[in-house]
Motif scaffolding. Structure first.
Motif, PDB file in Angstrom:
ATOM      1  N   UNK A 102     -43.216 -31.672  46.025  1.00 51.63           N
ATOM      2  CA  UNK A 102     -43.922 -30.315  45.592  1.00 51.63           C
ATOM      3  C   UNK A 102     -45.468 -30.341  45.347  1.00 51.63           C
ATOM      4  N   UNK A 103     -46.713 -30.206  45.573  1.00 54.55           N
ATOM      5  CA  UNK A 103     -48.052 -30.570  44.783  1.00 54.55           C
ATOM      6  C   UNK A 103     -48.076 -29.199  43.768  1.00 54.55           C
ATOM      7  N   UNK A 104     -48.527 -29.777  42.589  1.00 50.46           N
ATOM      8  CA  UNK A 104     -48.888 -28.763  41.095  1.00 50.46           C
ATOM      9  C   UNK A 104     -49.648 -27.630  42.179  1.00 50.46           C
ATOM     10  N   UNK A 105     -50.522 -27.555  42.789  1.00 51.34           N
ATOM     11  CA  UNK A 105     -50.678 -26.244  43.481  1.00 51.34           C
ATOM     12  C   UNK A 105     -49.542 -25.215  43.445  1.00 51.34           C
ATOM     13  N   UNK A 106     -47.758 -25.980  43.601  1.00 54.65           N
ATOM     14  CA  UNK A 106     -46.893 -25.108  44.396  1.00 54.65           C
ATOM     15  C   UNK A 106     -46.232 -25.136  43.044  1.00 54.65           C
ATOM     16  N   UNK A 107     -46.019 -25.882  42.339  1.00 52.16           N
ATOM     17  CA  UNK A 107     -44.727 -26.160  40.873  1.00 52.16           C
ATOM     18  C   UNK A 107     -45.217 -24.131  40.380  1.00 52.16           C
ATOM     19  N   UNK A 108     -43.523 -24.102  40.332  1.00 51.38           N
ATOM     20  CA  UNK A 108     -44.302 -22.590  39.665  1.00 51.38           C
ATOM     21  C   UNK A 108     -43.952 -22.581  37.829  1.00 51.38           C
ATOM     22  N   UNK A 109     -45.290 -21.756  37.949  1.00 48.93           N
ATOM     23  CA  UNK A 109     -46.000 -21.479  36.320  1.00 48.93           C
ATOM     24  C   UNK A 109     -44.879 -19.987  35.713  1.00 48.93           C
ATOM     25  N   UNK A 110     -43.246 -20.267  34.844  1.00 49.45           N
ATOM     26  CA  UNK A 110     -43.501 -18.904  33.860  1.00 49.45           C
ATOM     27  C   UNK A 110     -43.681 -18.778  33.252  1.00 49.45           C
ATOM     28  N   UNK A 111     -44.000 -16.816  32.444  1.00 50.73           N
ATOM     29  CA  UNK A 111     -45.365 -16.593  31.541  1.00 50.73           C
ATOM     30  C   UNK A 111     -43.693 -15.998  30.798  1.00 50.73           C
ATOM     31  N   UNK A 112     -44.152 -16.411  29.622  1.00 48.73           N
ATOM     32  CA  UNK A 112     -43.194 -15.475  28.604  1.00 48.73           C
ATOM     33  C   UNK A 112     -42.392 -14.604  28.608  1.00 48.73           C
ATOM     34  N   UNK A 113     -42.939 -13.621  29.021  1.00 50.48           N
ATOM     35  CA  UNK A 113     -42.512 -12.382  29.192  1.00 50.48           C
ATOM     36  C   UNK A 113     -42.283 -11.736  30.870  1.00 50.48           C
ATOM     37  N   UNK A 114     -42.166 -12.881  31.297  1.00 50.32           N
ATOM     38  CA  UNK A 114     -40.714 -12.972  32.834  1.00 50.32           C
ATOM     39  C   UNK A 114     -40.040 -13.006  32.417  1.00 50.32           C
ATOM     40  N   UNK A 115     -40.124 -13.673  32.048  1.00 52.41           N
ATOM     41  CA  UNK A 115     -38.453 -14.513  31.309  1.00 52.41           C
ATOM     42  C   UNK A 115     -37.876 -13.313  30.621  1.00 52.41           C
ATOM     43  N   UNK A 116     -38.850 -12.251  29.772  1.00 50.95           N
ATOM     44  CA  UNK A 116     -38.169 -11.173  28.229  1.00 50.95           C
ATOM     45  C   UNK A 116     -37.552 -10.436  29.931  1.00 50.95           C
ATOM     46  N   UNK A 117     -38.853 -10.417  30.787  1.00 49.38           N
ATOM     47  CA  UNK A 117     -38.216  -8.959  31.883  1.00 49.38           C
ATOM     48  C   UNK A 117     -36.242  -9.803  32.474  1.00 49.38           C
ATOM     49  N   UNK A 160     -34.767 -27.399  24.179  1.00 52.82           N
ATOM     50  CA  UNK A 160     -34.264 -28.077  23.898  1.00 52.82           C
ATOM     51  C   UNK A 160     -32.628 -28.756  24.533  1.00 52.82           C
ATOM     52  N   UNK A 161     -32.751 -28.243  25.844  1.00 48.53           N
ATOM     53  CA  UNK A 161     -31.596 -28.575  27.231  1.00 48.53           C
ATOM     54  C   UNK A 161     -32.383 -29.403  28.173  1.00 48.53           C
ATOM     55  N   UNK A 162     -34.092 -29.138  28.338  1.00 45.84           N
ATOM     56  CA  UNK A 162     -34.568 -30.031  29.159  1.00 45.84           C
ATOM     57  C   UNK A 162     -35.184 -28.806  30.045  1.00 45.84           C
ATOM     58  N   UNK A 163     -33.799 -27.763  30.724  1.00 47.45           N
ATOM     59  CA  UNK A 163     -34.066 -26.955  32.015  1.00 47.45           C
ATOM     60  C   UNK A 163     -35.515 -26.633  31.697  1.00 47.45           C
ATOM     61  N   UNK A 164     -36.061 -26.010  30.501  1.00 51.54           N
ATOM     62  CA  UNK A 164     -37.222 -25.442  30.893  1.00 51.54           C
ATOM     63  C   UNK A 164     -38.541 -26.541  30.011  1.00 51.54           C
ATOM     64  N   UNK A 165     -39.660 -26.036  30.318  1.00 48.04           N
ATOM     65  CA  UNK A 165     -40.673 -27.636  29.571  1.00 48.04           C
ATOM     66  C   UNK A 165     -41.907 -26.265  29.350  1.00 48.04           C
ATOM     67  N   UNK A 186     -44.159 -22.253  31.006  1.00 47.16           N
ATOM     68  CA  UNK A 186     -43.543 -22.735  31.223  1.00 47.16           C
ATOM     69  C   UNK A 186     -43.400 -23.111  32.516  1.00 47.16           C
ATOM     70  N   UNK A 187     -42.538 -24.625  32.586  1.00 53.06           N
ATOM     71  CA  UNK A 187     -42.177 -25.045  33.913  1.00 53.06           C
ATOM     72  C   UNK A 187     -41.319 -25.594  34.208  1.00 53.06           C
ATOM     73  N   UNK A 188     -39.921 -25.094  34.530  1.00 53.80           N
ATOM     74  CA  UNK A 188     -38.861 -25.828  34.992  1.00 53.80           C
ATOM     75  C   UNK A 188     -39.190 -27.691  34.923  1.00 53.80           C
ATOM     76  N   UNK A 189     -38.379 -28.283  34.007  1.00 51.35           N
ATOM     77  CA  UNK A 189     -38.109 -29.130  33.904  1.00 51.35           C
ATOM     78  C   UNK A 189     -38.103 -30.231  34.924  1.00 51.35           C
ATOM     79  N   UNK A 190     -37.132 -29.873  35.855  1.00 49.58           N
ATOM     80  CA  UNK A 190     -37.245 -30.569  37.124  1.00 49.58           C
ATOM     81  C   UNK A 190     -38.780 -31.068  38.049  1.00 49.58           C
ATOM     82  N   UNK A 191     -39.363 -30.210  37.686  1.00 43.91           N
ATOM     83  CA  UNK A 191     -40.478 -29.376  38.672  1.00 43.91           C
ATOM     84  C   UNK A 191     -42.207 -31.060  37.829  1.00 43.91           C
ATOM     85  N   UNK A 192     -40.841 -31.717  36.193  1.00 45.36           N
ATOM     86  CA  UNK A 192     -42.847 -31.935  36.122  1.00 45.36           C
ATOM     87  C   UNK A 192     -41.706 -33.191  35.690  1.00 45.36           C
TER      88      UNK A 192
END
Length: 317
Positions: A1-16, A29-34, A41-47
């Protein structure tokens, strides 16, 4: 996965999706989100395995995501976006900013003195200063180790052709272009000239760039780089450093190097190590020169590398 394809997640999206503050804190805290920047945020596994320059570029993407006006990145941030190696990541982003622009957001350094020429290139949706200007600014503003590593990488991109071709004229042209950029700068011109003069695109890895500086600090003559040695059955072995003033060879052997060699050949690192041992034995036997290897742990300062070389009987003339 390249940097351009690492999904970025906004707080508003999580709230939805029903993820409110407590859930988000728990997943961080458990490392799923970074956290990438406030509210993004991004997924911990992606970064988790990203290199420093990739982390910087990802933060730049996050800033663009939340900015009303698209920023133009400069300095080390521009270097990271252009894929140049970054020895350090201080957590900051560097952008051009005219005097009329208000103070920056959290973690953003605005450079008003660099905004006199807003020309930019765009890479994967990110605006940044062109390569020559980026290198000139890094050479002015960063430490010698960081600056020379970036200069080497840019010269390698411009002038090096694997396995050992180097266009010295093209390297000189790039160096002169970068020097010209520094002439109108208010500070750091002397440091930039030193870094640009020391730069050499035959260095293949950041560790080789820093190694060359440590060797010079120790008093060795400027080493030969990417030296060809005739191997068995018409093959050629390329050696990182020829310490010609003391009749020795040197190689930087960060583990990343072995992983890269193994991955490119579809082999396991152990078999690559075994082949490297056979290669070293051949070079020792056919050239009758001493041979030393070192890694990042020996590059903290010149004295540490000097002790490593001395253990192989290699000392400055």
């Amino acid at each position: 996965m390249t940097i351009a394809t690492v999904p970025l997640i906004r707080r508003s999206q999580l709230a939805e999706h029903g993820w409110h503050s407590r859930r988000i804190r728990s997943e961080v805290e458990n490392g799923y989100l970074r956290p990438v920047r406030p509210g993004v945020y991004a997924r911990g596994a992606d970064v988790e395995s990203l290199l420093p320059e990739q982390r910087i570029a990802l933060r730049a993407r996050a800033l663009v995501l939340v900015s009303a006006n698209r920023p133009i990145f400069c300095g080390m941030t521009a270097a990271a976006i252009q894929g140049l190696p970054c020895l350090r990541d201080d957590g900051l982003l560097h952008v051009l900013s005219p005097d009329s622009r208000p103070s920056g957001a959290r973690g953003v350094v605005r450079h008003r003195d660099l905004a006199r020429d807003p020309h930019y290139v765009e890479l994967d949706g990110l605006r940044c200063t062109p390569l020559v200007r980026t290198v000139a600014d890094v050479a002015r503003m960063e430490s010698r180790d960081v600056a020379v590593t970036v200069v080497d990488a840019a010269l390698r991109e411009r002038a090096f052709t694997p396995p050992g071709g180097y266009d010295f004229d093209e390297a000189d042209r790039f160096r002169e272009e970068a020097m010209n950029w520094t002439q109108s700068a208010t500070r750091g011109r002397r440091a930039a000239e030193r870094a640009l003069t020391l730069g050499d695109g035959r260095a293949q890895l950041p560790g080789e760039s820093v190694s060359r500086l440590r060797l010079l600090d120790l008093g060795f003559a400027p080493p030969s780089l990417q030296v060809p040695v005739a191997g068995p059955r018409g093959s050629t072995y390329w050696i990182d450093f020829g310490l010609d003033d003391v009749g020795a060879w040197g190689e930087f052997d960060g583990m990343v190097k072995y992983r890269r060699l193994a991955a490119s050949a579809g082999r396991d690192p152990q078999s690559v190590l075994e082949e490297e041992k056979r290669r070293e034995d051949w070079i020792r036997g056919t050239t009758q020169r001493r041979f030393a290897r070192w890694g990042w742990e020996h590059l903290t300062d010149a004295a540490t590398l000097g002790r490593r070389l001395s253990a192989f009987g290699i000392t400055p003339a």
